[in-house]
Every structure is written in C-alpha cells, then in structure tokens.
Write an enzyme that holds these catalytic residues in place. Structure first.
Site, short mmCIF file in Angstrom:
data_model
loop_
_atom_site.label_atom_id
_atom_site.label_comp_id
_atom_site.label_asym_id
_atom_site.label_seq_id
_atom_site.Cartn_x
_atom_site.Cartn_y
_atom_site.Cartn_z
CB CYS A 1 37.64 -66.69 -29.87
SG CYS A 1 39.20 -66.74 -28.96
CB CYS B 1 42.22 -64.47 -31.30
SG CYS B 1 42.05 -66.23 -30.98
CG ASP C 1 19.09 -26.40 -43.10
OD1 ASP C 1 18.78 -25.33 -42.53
OD2 ASP C 1 19.49 -26.47 -44.26
CG ASP D 1 21.65 -28.87 -47.69
OD1 ASP D 1 21.58 -28.50 -48.88
OD2 ASP D 1 21.28 -28.14 -46.75
CG ASP E 1 23.07 -27.14 -42.47
OD1 ASP E 1 22.61 -26.27 -41.72
OD2 ASP E 1 22.53 -27.47 -43.54
#
Length: 747
Positions: free
Chosen positions: A26, A29, A440, A636, A640
């Site tokens: 749980c 724990c 972009d 990409d 960037d």
C-alpha cells in the site's frame, strides 16, 4: 513516491542505485521505504514505485548499494540489487499468491459452510449440530482457522505486527489486527468461555479465515493485473532477438547478440528481427518499425540508412554494420526512458502521500472508537468486536496507493507503443493542462531541407538551365545549391564539370560550365553584375516568394535565363495536426528563425494562430518564457534545445538532433507531427484515469468506514460484516487496477 533528504551533503557527482523491494502492499509501505532511504546521509532523493516493486535512489558514490538494500530489508521489506535493468517480473508473485489463496480457500470452505450454512439453511444447522455437536464444530473451526492464519495468512502478521510495534502501521497491520482480533475473541470463547458474558459467546472463526482468504484473492488478482500493466515495456524488451548471423572471415556464423561488437557485419534474412542498431551496407528493402515508432507503413532502406534493433525486416535480404550494442542501442534507451517515466512522481501524488501518511493510524483510532462505543451503547461485547474488526479490514489504503502509479505505468507503456515516448513522467500531468502549442518551423513543421519546386526559363530549356546550374552548384555547400543538384539528379541529368567557381556570401555563385559563364544568386547579385532582370522571370520570382518559396536566378553569359523556386516543403501531416489541435481547444504558434515573409506564408497556409519570425535562439527562449503556464514547445534542432528545456513541456521530433531530444520531456519517435495531438489525448486520458481511481479510492473509504462503525444501525440499517468488508476492500484494489488497464486501448 519521492522523498528528498533534508540535510544532504551535495557531492560533485551522484550515482543512481535501483533496488527490487518485496512486500510493499500500500501507499503507507512505499512511503515508509522512501522516508527511510532519504534519511540516510548521502542520499539526495529516493523514488519508490509501489506498482513495480522498485526503489531508485540518487546518492553519493561512497554509499554502498548493499547498505541501502539492508536498510530497506530491516524495515520488513526484503530488498535486493537486481542483476539487470528489466522490469520486475510479476509472474512469480502472482503464482505464489495464487497458491496461498487456493490453500486458504481449501481450509476456509469447511469453516464457512459449517458456520454460515447453518444461518442460511436452519435445517442444515440442526442436522449438523445433531450429528457433530457445537463443541467439536467450534474446535474444528478453530484448528482450520489457525492453519489459515499461520500458513497462507502468516505474511500479514510477519510484516504488519512489527510495523505496528515500531509505530508505523500499514495495510498488513490492519489485516493482522482485524483477523487476529476475531480469532482471539473466538478462541477465548472456545477455550475459556467463563471470561465472556453468556450473551456474547459467539465465535467468528469464519470471519477471520474469510478475511485472509478474500484479501489473498484480491492480492493475487492485483498481481496478475500489475503484470498486465507492465506488458507494454516487456513487449519492447522481447523485441530484441537472442541470436544473429555475423560475417566472420567472409563466412556467416551464428552468434549470441550479446557477443556483437560495433563494426561487425550482420546478415539480415527476410522476416528476421534486427538484432542491434546499425547501418545498411548491402541490399535494398523495407523494415517494419511500427513497434518503435507507431507508424504502420514499413520504412524503405538502402545502403547508408540506419536500422534499429527490434524492428522487423521485410522480404529482402540485407547486410548491416553494427553501430551500437547493449545499453547504447535505441531499444535499450527507450526501455530505460519508459522505466524512468514510470518511476516518476506526479504532482497529484502529493495529495495521496499526505493522506496515506496519517490514514492507517487514523483508521486504528476509529476502530478503537467503534469498539468502545459499541461496548458502551451496544447489546454485547461480540458486536463491539465485530465493529472494530470491520473498520480495520475495510479501510485498507491499497487502492489509494495504486491509483497513480498503475495509470502511469500503463499510460507510458501505451505511449511507447504509439511512438510517443515520455522521457519524464511529470510531463504526463503537465501536458494534460496544455493551452498553447508553439512549434519551430524548419525541420518541425517543414521537412528541414529545401527542394526544387519549379523552374521558369527564357531563351533556354528547363533541362539545360537545370543541368548548367547544377554543374556549378555541385561545387557549393549551400543548402539551396544542394536542392538544385538534388533536383537535377532526380531527373537523371548528368552534371557537367565546372571551373572558376567562386561563391559570394549572401549573393550567390559564379563559374564556367561548358565554356559558358554562369551567375547564380538573388536579384541583387544580378543587378550588381550589371545584368538586367527579365520582367517575366522577375514577376514569376515575386509570385514564388509570396507563396513562401525562395527564388534563385540564373544568368548565362550576361543574360537572365532562368528562375528556380526553392522551398522547404511543409510536412504532409502538418495541416491536419494544426486542425486537430484547434479541435482540442488549443492555440498554436510558430517560432521561427526564418525570414518573416516565408514564415508568415507557411503559418497562414497551416492556419497557425500566432507567427513570430526572424528569431535567434535567445529570442525563442524569451518567447517561450512569455507564454507562461500551459506552454508546450515542439522542436528538432540544436538551436531548439534551450526552448525545449525552458517550456513547461518540451516535445522533440524523434528524427531531430540528439541534444534536442535530451532536452525534451517527450519524444515523437517517428517524427510524425500527428504524435502531438496523440500525446495530448493520451496525457488527458491518463490524468482522467488517475482522477477516476482517486475518486473511487477516497469515496470508497469515506463512505464505508462510517458504515463499518455502525452508523446505519440506529437508523434500522445493518451492521457491516467483517467478511463483506474484506471482500469490498479486495474489490476496490482490483477495480483501480482494472480501470487503469483500459488505457491499453487508447488510440
């Protein structure tokens, strides 16, 4: 759950240790394990995944992983250092729990039939007591129930009682106290009845046995469901074959994939899986990369093209040179990223942590209160015991602890199957709150390199104009020149040799081709050379520029002869992606370093809401920061990377540069822009699923704890049986996991 050390000495370098932790059932724990780890000197933070049964600890190099494992084991949760990075298998756990459940069921059935059968069928009750007698029946129930508690149910006492004695009770403590109280009360009735008032001399052995049996059943079903939750990442791991055929001294030799090294030449038969990453050296064909990218169409491969381990070859035989092995392969990095995301702690988890930290002690207090109230106002001691036991059993926080991690595990695994790779789990929650998607242009909304779109000529054929220009541009490194050369090669033209080639930055290029003097460049280059632009070609070039293309002019022997229209084509899926984002209620923006006219044209064509052009990398960064909460940036390139890191959520195109991918929170493996709305839909589905799970877990406990205490009894309602409480508690965890598994069908 993640806990940070309060007084951590910060070393120059931190290392990460991963542990396999058993016995966590749980949120209480996992919270105890995380707090214990973070309390050790030298630990920066500890992430504990209840669902996966793992702990990931960032700590100083001088701290031994074995010491960390021992610290967790001393808490009552056996911890080991895994031998590999594969996800923790749930098969053995499910099989063990199944055996325990079936054993408990076999022992509990006679107890249940003997006790409850008599209540349901009075004639059976009279017959059984006439044949056996109440005394022997009670002894039989006590012995069988003791076997259930000491055998299959021993796990609850072995972990729960020490935890309660240390002042840190958890789910096992509730089960141990509840079933133990029911058994001890009933045993006193059988062994020392004089200690119990006559009106309270009832036995509840069936309650103690059924509680343990039902909870074992719930844990077994839960373990099976957990195994299904991790199926996606195990499917990725299973993609890698065990053996490959390598060329050694010119002869094919079967070897284990583990024995491959970069530089080896591997033979790939039709229909065979690629063993590791490499580059095709011989053959042409297609490879199915759908399991990694989500793209159903096989990718064409020719010599020089990369291949990825785990993908499936088509009908052609290929040879490739190994470029990466082991943990350096794309498949291994994907698995590591998905595991990292699954171990992440979402901000919403903080609410669960705060509640479960005090929940179990509060439940024990409520159980004690219910016992005292029934003892004072109830009819007898037996009803007080039943009320206390029912509260202890029904209030287990298992469902709370599972609500968030199980949804993360299934959601990130499903994302990996769809080519949407969450590098950081927190992005799941942030992306669901997205309001503005900025992208972009070059390489993201466009393919990333210019192409020849059209040729206009005057006094020369298109073929001659293209052949002459390409002959000169073959000596150039400019992207526009490369587009002209590519256009000529695509048409099958032979490129004539060029001489006296000279480039002028920002203007163009000049040279001699087949005895003719060429000048290639913009209009300024022509006018500076004293060449009058041809009106028709000049007007055509202006029209091309208005459509977003870049015009390049050709002069032959001092006369304007041709105009080439070059442009970076918009990705075919870009318009549909922007439309899909708008339908989802999101605004879109383009942040580009290109000239404003070209960027505005592309933005208008795609229907983008806001276009900002002529931006340097620093300008993009400022624009992202101005967007504020809910900002998403898609890019990409190397330039960037700062914007991807600065955005609330950064999405990298998988075909982009490595630095951009490492700066992002999310990677689109196929490079398909359609992955953006797909990722947002998946994120929203995961967060919706988490909210449903949390509502069920909290509402369940909030509603049923008062019922277990007996609040309905004064109103004429029933007192909740501990057996029903155990069944409902087990059902709550199974429902939470089952609800999360629906994410496997998200499309």
């Amino acid at each position: 759950m993640t806990v940070h050390s309060a007084d951590l000495p910060v070393p120059d370098t931190l290392v990460t240790t991963r542990l396999t932790v058993e016995g966590m059932s749980c949120a209480a724990c996992s919270g105890r394990v995380a707090r214990a780890l973070s309390a050790r000197p030298g630990v920066a933070d500890a992430q504990v995944n209840l669902l996966a049964g793992t702990a990931s600890i960032r700590h100083a190099p001088g701290l031994s992983p074995a010491d960390l494992a021992q610290a967790v084991t001393r808490l009552g949760y056996p911890a080991t250092i895994p031998q590999d990075t594969a996800p923790v298998a749930r098969t053995d756990e499910a099989a063990t729990l199944k055996r325990a459940f079936l054993t408990a069921l076999a022992l509990t059935l006679p107890v249940f039939v003997a006790e409850m059968g008599g209540h349901l069928i009075p004639a059976f009750h009279h017959w059984l007591h006439a044949q056996v007698g109440s005394g022997p029946l009670n002894w039989m129930q006590m012995i069988l129930t003791a076997l259930v508690l000491a055998g299959p149910g021993r796990r609850f006492f072995a972990t729960g009682i020490p935890a309660a004695l240390r002042g840190a009770p958890e789910m096992n403590s509730l089960v141990a106290l509840g079933s133990g109280a029911a058994f001890l009360f009933s045993a006193v009735v059988v062994l020392m009845p004089a200690l119990i008032p006559p009106a309270s001399r009832h036995v509840y052995f069936e309650a103690a046995a059924v509680i343990v049996t039902l909870i074992l059943m719930g844990r077994w079903l839960e373990a099976r469901a957990k195994g299904q939750a991790g199926a996606a990442i195990r499917a990725l791991i299973d993609l890698a074959p065990d053996r490959a055929t390598v060329l050694r001294d010119g002869k094919p030799v079967p070897v284990a994939v583990a024995d491959l090294w970069p530089g080896d030449l591997v033979l790939l038969a039709p229909g065979e899986r690629v063993a590791v990453d490499g580059v095709v050296t011989e053959g042409r064909g297609h490879i199915d990369e759908s399991m990694l990218t989500g793209e159903p169409v096989p990718a064409g491969k020719v010599p020089g093209d990369p291949v990825t381990g785990g993908t499936v070859n088509g009908t052609a035989a290929l040879t490739y040179r190994v470029t990466a092995t082991g943990s350096d392969t794309t498949l291994s990095r994907i698995v590591a990223m998905v595991e990292g995301a699954q171990n992440a702690r979402l901000p919403v988890q903080a609410l669960v942590d705060r509640i479960t930290r005090v929940f179990v002690p509060a439940v024990m207090g409520l159980a004690a209160l219910a016992f005292l109230l029934w003892l004072v106002f109830g009819p007898d001691l037996a009803h007080a015991v039943v009320a206390g036991v029912a509260v202890l059993i029904i209030a287990c926080p298992c469902a709370m602890g599972l609500a968030v991690p199980v949804s993360i595990m299934v959601g990130t695994g499903r994302g990996a199957q769809l080519g949407v790779l969450f590098r950081r789990g927190e992005a799941l929650q942030r992306l669901s709150n997205a309001r503005l998607i900025a992208m972009d242009k070059t390489g993201t909304l466009t393919v990333g390199h210019p192409e020849l779109l059209a040729i206009r000529t005057q006094g020369i054929t298109e073929t001659d104009a293209l052949r002459l220009a390409a002959g000169a541009e073959a000596r150039s490194e400019h992207p526009l020149g490369a587009a002209i050369v590519a256009g000529a090669v695509a048409r099958g033209l032979d490129l004539p040799p060029a001489a006296e080639v000279k480039a002028s930055a920002g203007r163009g290029l000049s040279g001699m081709v087949e005895g003719r003097r060429l000048l290639i460049g913009n209009l300024s280059a022509l006018t500076e050379a004293g060449i009058d632009p041809a009106p028709a070609l000049r007007d055509a070039a202006e029209d091309d520029a208005a459509q977003g293309a870049t015009p390049v002019h050709l002069a032959v022997d001092g006369r304007h002869a041709a105009s080439f229209a070059l442009a970076d084509p918009v990705r075919p899926e870009a318009a549909d992606t922007i439309a899909a984002l708008h339908r989802m209620g999101l605004r879109t923006a383009m942040l580009s370093g290109d000239i404003p006219a070209t960027a505005q044209t592309v933005g208008k064509r795609l229907g983008i809401d806001d276009v900002q052009a002529g931006l340097m990398p620093g300008d993009k960064l400022a624009a992202i920061r101005d967007m504020g909460a809910g900002s998403v940036f898609v890019g990409d390139g190397i330039n960037d990377a700062p914007a991807l890191a600065a955005a609330e959520t950064g999405i990298a195109i998988g075909t982009g540069t490595s630095i951009a991918i490492e700066s992002a929170d999310l990677v689109l493996m196929s490079g398909d822009l359609g992955g953006i709305p797909r990722a947002i839909r998946l994120s929203r589905a995961v967060m919706r699923n988490i909210r449903q799970n949390l509502f069920w877990a909290f509402a369940y406990n909030t509603a049923l704890i008062p019922v277990a205490m007996g609040v309905l009894v004064p109103l004429g309602g029933p007192q909740l049986s501990p057996m029903l409480g155990a069944g409902a508690m087990a059902l709550s965890s199974v429902c939470v996991v089952g609800n999360a598994l629906r994410l496997r069908r998200v499309r």
